[in-house]
Design an enzyme around this catalytic site. Structure first.
Site, PDB file in Angstrom:
ATOM      1  N   CYS A   1      -0.803 -22.950  19.311  1.00 51.30           N
ATOM      2  CA  CYS A   1       0.234 -23.865  19.797  1.00 51.30           C
ATOM      3  C   CYS A   1      -0.165 -25.332  19.672  1.00 51.30           C
ATOM      4  CB  CYS A   1       0.585 -23.528  21.239  1.00 51.30           C
ATOM      5  SG  CYS A   1       1.098 -21.807  21.429  1.00 51.30           S
TER       6      CYS A   1
ATOM      7  N   HIS B   1       2.321 -30.299  27.859  1.00 49.27           N
ATOM      8  CA  HIS B   1       2.397 -28.992  27.208  1.00 49.27           C
ATOM      9  C   HIS B   1       3.344 -28.110  28.025  1.00 49.27           C
ATOM     10  CE1 HIS B   1       1.260 -25.903  24.449  1.00 49.27           C
ATOM     11  NE2 HIS B   1       0.698 -25.134  25.374  1.00 49.27           N
TER      12      HIS B   1
ATOM     13  N   GLU C   1      -2.966 -27.906  33.665  1.00 43.50           N
ATOM     14  CA  GLU C   1      -2.633 -29.182  33.036  1.00 43.50           C
ATOM     15  C   GLU C   1      -2.432 -30.268  34.080  1.00 43.50           C
ATOM     16  OE1 GLU C   1       0.266 -31.075  29.563  1.00 43.50           O
ATOM     17  OE2 GLU C   1       0.792 -29.139  30.447  1.00 43.50           O
TER      18      GLU C   1
ATOM     19  N   LYS D   1      10.051 -28.334  27.170  1.00 42.49           N
ATOM     20  CA  LYS D   1      10.121 -26.887  26.943  1.00 42.49           C
ATOM     21  C   LYS D   1      11.084 -26.210  27.913  1.00 42.49           C
ATOM     22  CE  LYS D   1       5.498 -26.116  24.917  1.00 42.49           C
ATOM     23  NZ  LYS D   1       4.945 -27.484  24.907  1.00 42.49           N
TER      24      LYS D   1
ATOM     25  N   HIS E   1       9.276 -22.817  24.043  1.00 41.66           N
ATOM     26  CA  HIS E   1       7.950 -23.095  23.494  1.00 41.66           C
ATOM     27  C   HIS E   1       7.965 -22.745  22.009  1.00 41.66           C
ATOM     28  CE1 HIS E   1       3.841 -23.631  22.854  1.00 41.66           C
ATOM     29  NE2 HIS E   1       3.310 -22.754  23.693  1.00 41.66           N
TER      30      HIS E   1
ATOM     31  N   PHE F   1      -3.827 -21.017  22.281  1.00 43.41           N
ATOM     32  CA  PHE F   1      -4.711 -19.869  22.437  1.00 43.41           C
ATOM     33  C   PHE F   1      -5.962 -20.079  21.588  1.00 43.41           C
ATOM     34  CE2 PHE F   1      -1.204 -16.482  23.392  1.00 43.41           C
ATOM     35  CZ  PHE F   1      -1.048 -17.022  24.651  1.00 43.41           C
TER      36      PHE F   1
END
Length: 414
Positions: free
Chosen positions: A164, A304, A315, A336, A341, A400
């Protein structure tokens, strides 16, 4: 390197709430959600049956039909967003040597729709019936390859793959390539089209996705106490970035400046973020350090903000670590909540958003804020857009594997 300034002269976007930048930004400022029940296939077997689909995308509007048939959906969207960016930047007939224009478009998953289609074809008809276009349609670098062929750009050409964080890594790497003198202009960003049976099944098996199927528009709720997972999105976001002196010489529109890029690794877990967002904090700090500015100059962070329990909490902590008391004076939103996402494309689309905020002086909201989470206590721009003068905006992308990227944009000033 330090005396080379890098600016953005064009932007293009495809998302669930708009087929170009203007349409997308208007929808985001209006708080319009793009999450629906999945239409591309029957999702009834899955615990997650919703996604932020681009339901009305027609590749024939951007390329010849025969070329569209030889390109996976993710590459089609990359070409579409690139056309918008190139047109805004007025790159066509600019006189720039095509050997000095490069393409770097990231994708976390690549042509998974092609992979699944051809796998079914092989199982049903035999191994000799796999399409000769299977490999070039499936591989993750082909968006960059096809975009370069579309426009004839012969400079640096490759693909960033870091889950991502892919698009953000692509943009940051393009910035560094220009700073290093490898090229004068880069077309860069990310594209993803992973709303497919296998992809959705895999993420569902990980328990990573929201299961709020009864109310799709409300399912993506970053920083809200009732968040239960992310909602898959698709689309593309592409920037034209170039040397400031080149942009000035040809009279290109200057939409903003890239001033900082930070990337770090968690070295912690294959999917979970490092505790308290340690790696994310270092990425944000690295972006500030590269720009040579302190934390108090940042007015807006496009977080994010995935709507997963761990990401949003960590975060938030990472932002507090870097920004201290100023963390409570900034706006920290997650778009998002509306577009889902976009995996490897998220940093591309969210960079477009972060740059647009510099120009508009308006902040898109984080919708679906209904129940406050004490561990996510920053100003997330709840539910309603807000006007605010923004000089610096920061875009975060984490992937990831422990990939963390932060890009710092500044409103352009001579």
């Amino acid at each position: 390197m330090d005396d080379i300034r890098v600016v953005v002269t064009g932007m293009g976007a495809i998302s669930a709430v708009g087929l170009d930048t203007a349409a997308m930004m208007q929808a985001l400022y209006d708080g319009v959600p793009g999450v629906v029940r999945i239409q591309r296939f029957d999702p009834s077997e899955l615990p997650t049956q919703i996604a932020a689909e681009v339901v009305d995308f027609d590749p024939a509007q951007y390329m010849e039909r025969k070329d569209a048939k030889r390109a996976d959906r993710y590459a089609q969207m990359a070409i579409a967003a690139s056309r918008e960016a190139v047109e805004q930047a007025r790159l066509a007939d600019s006189g720039i040597d095509p050997n000095r224009i490069g393409v770097l478009i990231g994708s976390g998953i690549g042509g998974i729709e092609t992979f699944e289609t051809q796998h079914r074809n092989m199982l049903g008809k035999g191994m000799t019936r796999v399409s000769p276009f299977f490999i070039p349609m499936m591989i993750s670098d082909m968006a960059s390859g096809l975009v370069s062929m579309t426009f004839g750009y012969k400079g640096p050409n490759f693909c960033a793959v870091s889950a991502c964080a892919s698009a953000a890594n692509a943009i940051g790497s393009a910035y560094l390539l220009i700073k290093a003198g490898q090229c004068d202009v880069m077309l860069t960003g990310g594209s993803e089209a992973a709303i497919t049976p296998m992809s959705m099944a895999g993420f569902c098996a990980m328990k990573a996705m929201s299961e709020q199927n009864d109310d799709p528009p409300a399912a993506s709720r970053p920083f809200d106490a009732r968040r239960d997972g992310f909602v898959m999105g698709e689309g593309a976001g592409v920037l034209v970035v170039e040397r400031l002196d080149v942009a000035r010489e040809r009279g290109a529109p200057i939409l903003g400046e890239i001033v900082g890029f930070g990337m770090t690794g968690d070295a912690y877990h294959i999917t979970a973020p490092a505790p308290e967002g340690e790696g994310a904090a270092r990425a944000m700090q690295a972006a500030l350090d590269m720009a040579g500015v302190g934390p108090t100059v940042v007015d807006y962070i496009n977080a994010h903000g995935t709507s997963t329990p761990y990401n949003d909490k960590n975060e938030t902590q990472a932002i507090k670590t870097v920004f201290g008391d100023h963390a409570y004076k900034m706006a920290v939103g997650s778009t998002k909540s509306m577009i889902g996402h976009l995996l490897g494309a998220s940093g591309g689309v969210e960079s477009v958003i972060s740059l647009h905020v510099l120009q508009s002086g308006k902040l898109p909201p984080t919708i679906n804020q209904e129940e406050a989470d004490p561990e996510c206590d920053l100003d997330v721009i709840p539910n309603v857009a807000r006007e605010r003068d923004v000089c610096y905006s920061l875009s975060n992308s984490f992937g990831f594997g422990g990939h963390n990227v932060s890009i710092l944009f500044r409103r352009f000033e001579e």
